[in-house]
Design an enzyme around this catalytic site. Sequence first.
Site, mmCIF file in Angstrom:
data_model
loop_
_atom_site.group_PDB
_atom_site.id
_atom_site.type_symbol
_atom_site.label_atom_id
_atom_site.label_comp_id
_atom_site.label_asym_id
_atom_site.label_seq_id
_atom_site.Cartn_x
_atom_site.Cartn_y
_atom_site.Cartn_z
ATOM 1 N N GLU A 6 0.803 -1.213 0.000
ATOM 2 C CA GLU A 6 0.000 0.000 0.000
ATOM 3 C C GLU A 6 0.843 1.273 0.000
ATOM 4 O O GLU A 6 0.540 2.235 -0.715
ATOM 5 C CB GLU A 6 -0.962 0.003 1.202
ATOM 6 C CG GLU A 6 -2.174 -0.901 1.051
ATOM 7 C CD GLU A 6 -1.866 -2.379 1.289
ATOM 8 O OE1 GLU A 6 -0.741 -2.696 1.715
ATOM 9 O OE2 GLU A 6 -2.761 -3.217 1.052
ATOM 10 N N HIS B 135 -9.924 -6.710 9.509
ATOM 11 C CA HIS B 135 -10.497 -6.356 8.213
ATOM 12 C C HIS B 135 -11.879 -5.713 8.366
ATOM 13 O O HIS B 135 -12.720 -5.815 7.471
ATOM 14 C CB HIS B 135 -10.612 -7.601 7.312
ATOM 15 C CG HIS B 135 -9.310 -8.224 6.957
ATOM 16 N ND1 HIS B 135 -8.607 -9.023 7.834
ATOM 17 C CD2 HIS B 135 -8.561 -8.155 5.830
ATOM 18 C CE1 HIS B 135 -7.494 -9.439 7.258
ATOM 19 N NE2 HIS B 135 -7.438 -8.920 6.041
#
Length: 335
Positions: free
Chosen positions: A71, A140
Amino acid sequence: MSMPTDTTTVVEPSMMSYREAVNAAIDDALAEDPAVVFLGEDVANEGGVFKTNAGLPQKHPGRVINTPICENGFTGVALGMAVVGMRPIVEFMFADFLPTAGDAIVNELPKYRFMSGGQLSVPVTLRVISGAGGRFGTQHSASGESWFMSQPGLRVAAAGTPAAAYELIRAAVRSNDPVIVHEHKLLYLNQAPVRRGAVAEIGRASIERAGSDVTIVATMLMVHRAMQAASMLEDEGISVEVVDLRWIRPLDLETVTDSVERTGRLVVAEEQWHDGGWGASLISRLVRAGASMASAPRAVSLPDDVLIPYAPPLEDEVLPSAERIAEEVRASLMS
């Protein structure tokens, strides 16, 4: 850097799912401006992980780009693209992964214009899939909506409806500043009217339901649950106004203040811990501005010091429900 020319036409509202609205917003942004590209993990694979990207690689060949699982790396690449004139859209598969790009998001994207003396713009849109309720476990399921609200140079938005999902992404891509747009994974199937071609006004909240007794300010999934609570309370003769905040940075204090001073009461509904979140900041700003309220503001949030559980009954228990929101509304009327 100039704004892209608006070549789209606002059409009559049509029913779309939240997922379709996201897809339409990306599609229209790519069609509108050849400088727009779309990148992220698996974004070009069979519609992407949450099927928001279906058909886009075929319609816009070479401009929907899969990235490695890194990322901070691909957000840095997006920064490089932006300062040479492109307008990248970057997808974060889960909001929980935002901290892995913390250097790019905190030290690079919001500071480049300042450090260049205004010579460079950073039109990067980060699309972030957020929220719990999908049984993804604690790593998550973060909303992440308030994590970067204190960073000058960043704009932060959160979509609570299909219309907001479309309009916020369109506004983000057209902005010359970096914008984080949060989408809630539990809302992708929700359907509502969307005006294709519409672009949100940056920093403007939306009144989703008018009312006279209490104002509920909410974001993402909590907008939906606030609307459910308002319908429940209507049967009890309680009139609730629901405000979808839409923009966490900048906060639309004007719209919220006007609503609260009409109703006299405020409940914030947020899928996050209250400390350090937009709810606490909003209440602080209202109090500092001397907003007139008949009772103390109330907050419906995640329980303090409790992480999102994996077990479905436990996850359902910690997430703010329409019933919990309704309870706080009743309490505010009794105090």
